[in-house]
Design an enzyme around this catalytic site. Structure first.
Site, PDB file in Angstrom:
ATOM      1  N   LYS A 116       0.674  -1.122   0.126  1.00 40.00           N
ATOM      2  CA  LYS A 116      -0.127  -0.339  -0.289  1.00 40.00           C
ATOM      3  C   LYS A 116       0.990   1.115   0.369  1.00 40.00           C
ATOM      4  O   LYS A 116       0.255   1.979  -0.699  1.00 40.00           O
ATOM      5  CB  LYS A 116      -0.884   0.188   1.507  1.00 40.00           C
ATOM      6  CG  LYS A 116      -1.733  -0.985   1.366  1.00 40.00           C
ATOM      7  CD  LYS A 116      -3.053  -1.558   0.013  1.00 40.00           C
ATOM      8  CE  LYS A 116      -3.369  -2.831  -0.019  1.00 40.00           C
ATOM      9  NZ  LYS A 116      -4.057  -2.958  -1.411  1.00 40.00           N
ATOM     10  N   LYS A 158      -0.948   3.075   9.309  1.00 44.12           N
ATOM     11  CA  LYS A 158      -1.305   1.814   7.862  1.00 44.12           C
ATOM     12  C   LYS A 158      -0.826   1.108   8.538  1.00 44.12           C
ATOM     13  O   LYS A 158       0.063   1.696   7.967  1.00 44.12           O
ATOM     14  CB  LYS A 158      -2.409   2.633   7.108  1.00 44.12           C
ATOM     15  CG  LYS A 158      -3.589   3.268   7.222  1.00 44.12           C
ATOM     16  CD  LYS A 158      -4.073   3.605   5.614  1.00 44.12           C
ATOM     17  CE  LYS A 158      -5.637   4.158   5.677  1.00 44.12           C
ATOM     18  NZ  LYS A 158      -5.633   4.860   4.624  1.00 44.12           N
ATOM     19  N   GLU A 200      -0.575   8.695   7.838  1.00 42.68           N
ATOM     20  CA  GLU A 200      -1.746  10.271   6.606  1.00 42.68           C
ATOM     21  C   GLU A 200      -2.415  10.473   8.073  1.00 42.68           C
ATOM     22  O   GLU A 200      -3.127  10.867   8.394  1.00 42.68           O
ATOM     23  CB  GLU A 200      -2.326   8.964   5.527  1.00 42.68           C
ATOM     24  CG  GLU A 200      -2.870   7.881   5.433  1.00 42.68           C
ATOM     25  CD  GLU A 200      -2.950   7.510   4.371  1.00 42.68           C
ATOM     26  OE1 GLU A 200      -4.913   6.966   4.042  1.00 42.68           O
ATOM     27  OE2 GLU A 200      -2.561   7.199   3.303  1.00 42.68           O
ATOM     28  N   LYS A 201      -3.220  11.621   6.882  1.00 37.27           N
ATOM     29  CA  LYS A 201      -3.585  12.689   7.763  1.00 37.27           C
ATOM     30  C   LYS A 201      -4.655  12.017   7.921  1.00 37.27           C
ATOM     31  O   LYS A 201      -5.692  10.790   7.089  1.00 37.27           O
ATOM     32  CB  LYS A 201      -3.843  13.708   7.094  1.00 37.27           C
ATOM     33  CG  LYS A 201      -5.174  14.769   7.321  1.00 37.27           C
ATOM     34  CD  LYS A 201      -5.072  16.374   7.925  1.00 37.27           C
ATOM     35  CE  LYS A 201      -5.822  16.483   8.275  1.00 37.27           C
ATOM     36  NZ  LYS A 201      -5.269  17.074  10.356  1.00 37.27           N
ATOM     37  N   HIS A 208     -16.792   6.625   0.524  1.00 36.17           N
ATOM     38  CA  HIS A 208     -15.685   5.451  -0.259  1.00 36.17           C
ATOM     39  C   HIS A 208     -16.462   5.794  -2.106  1.00 36.17           C
ATOM     40  O   HIS A 208     -17.686   5.408  -1.993  1.00 36.17           O
ATOM     41  CB  HIS A 208     -16.211   4.334   0.145  1.00 36.17           C
ATOM     42  CG  HIS A 208     -15.497   3.247  -0.390  1.00 36.17           C
ATOM     43  ND1 HIS A 208     -14.417   2.392  -0.205  1.00 36.17           N
ATOM     44  CD2 HIS A 208     -15.417   2.935  -1.550  1.00 36.17           C
ATOM     45  CE1 HIS A 208     -13.706   1.698  -1.038  1.00 36.17           C
ATOM     46  NE2 HIS A 208     -14.411   2.058  -2.102  1.00 36.17           N
ATOM     47  N   LYS A 237     -18.944  -4.150   2.855  1.00 32.12           N
ATOM     48  CA  LYS A 237     -20.247  -3.598   2.052  1.00 32.12           C
ATOM     49  C   LYS A 237     -21.329  -3.612   1.924  1.00 32.12           C
ATOM     50  O   LYS A 237     -21.518  -5.354   2.128  1.00 32.12           O
ATOM     51  CB  LYS A 237     -19.552  -2.945  -0.026  1.00 32.12           C
ATOM     52  CG  LYS A 237     -18.724  -2.313   0.165  1.00 32.12           C
ATOM     53  CD  LYS A 237     -17.804  -2.509  -1.200  1.00 32.12           C
ATOM     54  CE  LYS A 237     -16.312  -1.184  -1.216  1.00 32.12           C
ATOM     55  NZ  LYS A 237     -15.748  -2.321  -2.146  1.00 32.12           N
ATOM     56  N   GLU A 275      -9.922   2.973  -5.788  1.00 31.15           N
ATOM     57  CA  GLU A 275     -10.753   3.339  -4.460  1.00 31.15           C
ATOM     58  C   GLU A 275     -10.586   4.420  -4.200  1.00 31.15           C
ATOM     59  O   GLU A 275      -9.267   4.787  -3.787  1.00 31.15           O
ATOM     60  CB  GLU A 275     -10.733   2.627  -2.982  1.00 31.15           C
ATOM     61  CG  GLU A 275     -11.277   0.921  -3.174  1.00 31.15           C
ATOM     62  CD  GLU A 275     -11.282   0.110  -2.210  1.00 31.15           C
ATOM     63  OE1 GLU A 275     -11.335  -1.045  -2.088  1.00 31.15           O
ATOM     64  OE2 GLU A 275     -10.317   0.989  -0.804  1.00 31.15           O
ATOM     65  N   ARG A 292      -8.807  -6.901  -9.504  1.00 28.69           N
ATOM     66  CA  ARG A 292     -10.310  -7.817  -9.973  1.00 28.69           C
ATOM     67  C   ARG A 292     -11.400  -7.325 -10.154  1.00 28.69           C
ATOM     68  O   ARG A 292     -11.511  -6.220  -9.982  1.00 28.69           O
ATOM     69  CB  ARG A 292     -10.496  -8.854  -8.158  1.00 28.69           C
ATOM     70  CG  ARG A 292     -10.491  -8.009  -7.684  1.00 28.69           C
ATOM     71  CD  ARG A 292     -11.129  -8.563  -5.750  1.00 28.69           C
ATOM     72  NE  ARG A 292     -12.375  -7.746  -4.931  1.00 28.69           N
ATOM     73  CZ  ARG A 292     -11.559  -7.033  -3.950  1.00 28.69           C
ATOM     74  NH1 ARG A 292      -9.665  -6.951  -3.816  1.00 28.69           N
ATOM     75  NH2 ARG A 292     -12.253  -6.317  -3.463  1.00 28.69           N
ATOM     76  N   VAL A 295     -17.152  -7.393  -6.199  1.00 27.76           N
ATOM     77  CA  VAL A 295     -19.034  -8.512  -6.170  1.00 27.76           C
ATOM     78  C   VAL A 295     -19.499  -6.679  -6.519  1.00 27.76           C
ATOM     79  O   VAL A 295     -20.751  -7.632  -6.927  1.00 27.76           O
ATOM     80  CB  VAL A 295     -19.223  -8.554  -4.592  1.00 27.76           C
ATOM     81  CG1 VAL A 295     -19.977  -8.220  -4.246  1.00 27.76           C
ATOM     82  CG2 VAL A 295     -18.058  -9.326  -3.857  1.00 27.76           C
TER      83      VAL A 295
HETATM   84  C1  MV4 Z   1      -9.000   6.149   6.216  1.00 25.96           C
HETATM   85  C2  MV4 Z   1      -9.825   7.081   6.010  1.00 25.96           C
HETATM   86  C3  MV4 Z   1     -10.219   8.381   6.991  1.00 25.96           C
HETATM   87  N1  MV4 Z   1      -8.587   9.085   6.482  1.00 25.96           N
HETATM   88  N2  MV4 Z   1      -7.954   6.896   5.820  1.00 25.96           N
HETATM   89  C4  MV4 Z   1     -10.918   1.778   5.770  1.00 25.96           C
HETATM   90  C5  MV4 Z   1     -10.505   0.878   5.401  1.00 25.96           C
HETATM   91  C6  MV4 Z   1      -9.080   0.410   4.103  1.00 25.96           C
HETATM   92  N3  MV4 Z   1      -9.047   0.396   2.650  1.00 25.96           N
HETATM   93  C7  MV4 Z   1      -8.861   2.751   4.574  1.00 25.96           C
HETATM   94  N4  MV4 Z   1     -10.006   2.865   5.091  1.00 25.96           N
HETATM   95  C8  MV4 Z   1     -10.083   4.235   5.637  1.00 25.96           C
HETATM   96  N5  MV4 Z   1      -9.070   5.104   5.570  1.00 25.96           N
HETATM   97  C9  MV4 Z   1      -7.548   8.034   6.101  1.00 25.96           C
HETATM   98  N6  MV4 Z   1      -6.149   8.875   5.986  1.00 25.96           N
HETATM   99  C10 MV4 Z   1     -11.069   5.857   7.004  1.00 25.96           C
HETATM  100  C11 MV4 Z   1     -11.302   4.781   6.408  1.00 25.96           C
HETATM  101  C12 MV4 Z   1     -12.572   4.594   6.616  1.00 25.96           C
HETATM  102  C13 MV4 Z   1     -13.334   3.407   5.801  1.00 25.96           C
HETATM  103  C14 MV4 Z   1     -12.308   4.010   4.994  1.00 25.96           C
HETATM  104  C15 MV4 Z   1     -13.886   3.175   3.659  1.00 25.96           C
HETATM  105  C16 MV4 Z   1     -15.035   2.718   3.334  1.00 25.96           C
HETATM  106  C17 MV4 Z   1     -14.870   2.226   4.870  1.00 25.96           C
HETATM  107  C18 MV4 Z   1     -13.847   2.974   5.817  1.00 25.96           C
HETATM  108  C19 MV4 Z   1     -14.482   2.504   7.727  1.00 25.96           C
HETATM  109  C20 MV4 Z   1     -13.840   3.398   8.531  1.00 25.96           C
HETATM  110  C21 MV4 Z   1     -12.799   3.645   7.984  1.00 25.96           C
END
Ligand code: MV4
Length: 445
Positions: A116, A158, A200-201, A208, A237, A275, A292, A295
């Site tokens: 990532k 992360k 990250e911030k 999403h 989801k 995304e 990929r 769904v």
């Molecule tokens: C984030 C975020 C807020 N700020 N990154 C969740 C899944 C992973 N792909 C990254 N995610 C997030 N990253 C920053 N800098 C909030 C989430 C997040 C989230 C993102 C998409 C859909 C649902 C979520 C639920 C909780 C947190």
């Protein structure tokens, strides 16, 4: 064109792939575990090979068995679907070494996007907006605190090998940094065997929004707009839709162009999803790339009039992408029907389907592998059906969704159908004014 495709998957997606193969005149091979001997994908395929016992580890994830099944049946390509081996770089590699076309990305692309921190760096260098934060992995907590001061709290730590929400830690204040940093590294090490983290911030209350891309072997990359997947529970989801209630055509084109830049940066071939997080000011930031078919691909199929599995197969066979309309037509919404009990924290509810009535009529699509008297095995994913509806606009799609959910009868097990009907009564959902925190505050009774 391929002569015969082996589908290295089960359930609704295996059926979905078999249907398109039939339309293309391509023969199909199903593989199945002992628990899936009565599954529809076994019945629908031209040939079927049992590859082992119920446990996924001993069947759907066993690379040598799947390769042998392809060789014995003379399949010249493998479609992995989603989950299982879809993003397994060594599977992709072994397929190509065995002269079997893997309908998916190369091992290099899977590895590049699976890391990532590296993926984010690649996107940033190619002009895709990314969330402010560290340039790559941070090993020293002092350096992490320095960066966090610069970008301002809250920050999120992360795991570089993570994704899909695993191994994340939010830090609200400097005093909590060291502890969170340590915990994130320990968690990442035990979950992924790799302690690397980046910073990250933290974007509060994002949406999403993901862009569907398709690349061919001739260097063309195309996008099919967005899907809004903000209705999630613990990173699962539940409802997806296209178009997103928060994008207009100009933002759609900007995000689409960013997604194309990102896909070009890795010479992307096949279907992929980029995304993004969208904040309340409608700034968008790259989050992850999935290599990929997903769904939720049917909502894109409906509003763009494209069979994405067909496109995957055509580009894997070397064809050029055909250009299609760049504007969505109407509105599509997908409701995931899981064998789960929403009254008890969505606990799994496997068992025998005593009776089934699927909805139909104009604007309704049901992708499912279940039938009356079928027993849902407890070993796999709880997704048993996808209800996809189309309407001229969002309100129309919602009305149709409500009608189709009311028509849907599944007896013998608990499902998420009543949960979806409740969401369709929620003012925030109906107005389109919700974010990824929506289900945290949603009360289901
Ligand atoms: C984030 C975020 C807020 N700020 N990154 C969740 C899944 C992973 N792909 C990254 N995610 C997030 N990253 C920053 N800098 C909030 C989430 C997040 C989230 C993102 C998409 C859909 C649902 C979520 C639920 C909780 C947190």
């Amino acid at each position: 064109m391929f002569n015969k495709i082996l589908i290295a998957n089960r359930g609704e997606i295996a059926l979905r792939i078999i249907r398109t193969c039939k339309e293309l005149g391509i023969k199909t091979v199903a593989v199945y575990s002992e628990a899936d001997k009565d599954s529809l994908h076994v019945t629908f395929a031209d040939e079927a090979v049992c590859i082992g016992p119920a446990s996924s580890k001993e069947s759907y994830l066993k690379i040598p068995l799947i390769i042998s099944a392809a060789q014995i049946t003379g399949a010249d390509a493998i479609h992995p679907g989603y989950g299982f081996l879809a993003e397994n770089a060594s599977f992709s590699e072994i397929c190509s070494e065995s002269d079997i076309k893997f309908i998916g990305p190369t091992p290099q692309m899977i590895n590049a996007m699976g890391d990532k921190a590296f993926a984010k760096d690649t996107m940033r260098k190619n002009g895709v907006p990314v969330i402010p934060g560290s340039d790559g992995v941070i090993n020293d907590p002092e350096e992490g605190k320095k960066i966090s001061e610069e970008i301002g709290y809250p920050v999120i730590i992360k795991a570089s090998a993570g994704g899909g929400g695993k191994g994340m830690r939010i830090v609200w204040e400097k005093k909590d940094f060291d502890n969170a940093f340590q915990m994130a590294r320990t968690e990442a090490e035990s979950a992924f065997g790799n302690a690397d983290v980046y910073i990250e911030k933290f974007i509060e209350n994002p949406r999403h929004v993901e862009i569907q891309v398709l690349g061919d072997m001739h260097g063309n990359v195309y996008h099919y707009g967005e899907r809004d997947c903000s209705v999630q529970r613990r990173h699962q989801k539940l409802i997806e839709e296209s178009p997103s209630p928060v994008l207009d055509q100009s933002l759609r084109e900007k995000m689409g162009e960013s997604a194309i830049l990102g896909a070009h940066a890795v010479n992307y071939e096949g279907a992929g999803t980029i995304e993004f997080l969208v904040d309340k000011h409608k700034n968008y930031y790259f989050m992850e790339m999935n290599t990929r078919i997903q769904v939720e691909h049917p909502v894109t199929e409906w509003v763009y009039g494209v069979d994405l599995v067909r496109q995957q197969i055509l580009v894997a066979a070397g064809q050029k992408i055909e250009t299609l309309p760049r504007k969505p037509n109407g509105h599509a919404m997908e409701f995931r029907i899981n064998a789960e009990d929403p009254e008890f924290g969505f606990r799994p509810s496997p068992g025998k389907i005593q009776s089934l009535h699927c909805p139909g009529g104009f604007g309704v699509r049901v992708d499912t592998h279940i039938y009356t008297s079928y027993s849902i095995p407890p070993y796999y994913d709880s997704l048993i059906a996808k209800l996809i509806v189309w309407g001229q606009n969002r309100e129309h799609a919602i009305e149709r969704g409500r009608r189709a959910l009311e028509e849907f009868v599944i007896e013998g097990i608990k499902t998420t159908i009543p949960f979806h009907l409740k969401v369709l009564e929620d003012g925030r959902f109906l107005s389109g004014n919700f974010d990824t925190g929506f289900l945290d505050h949603f009360v289901y009774k």
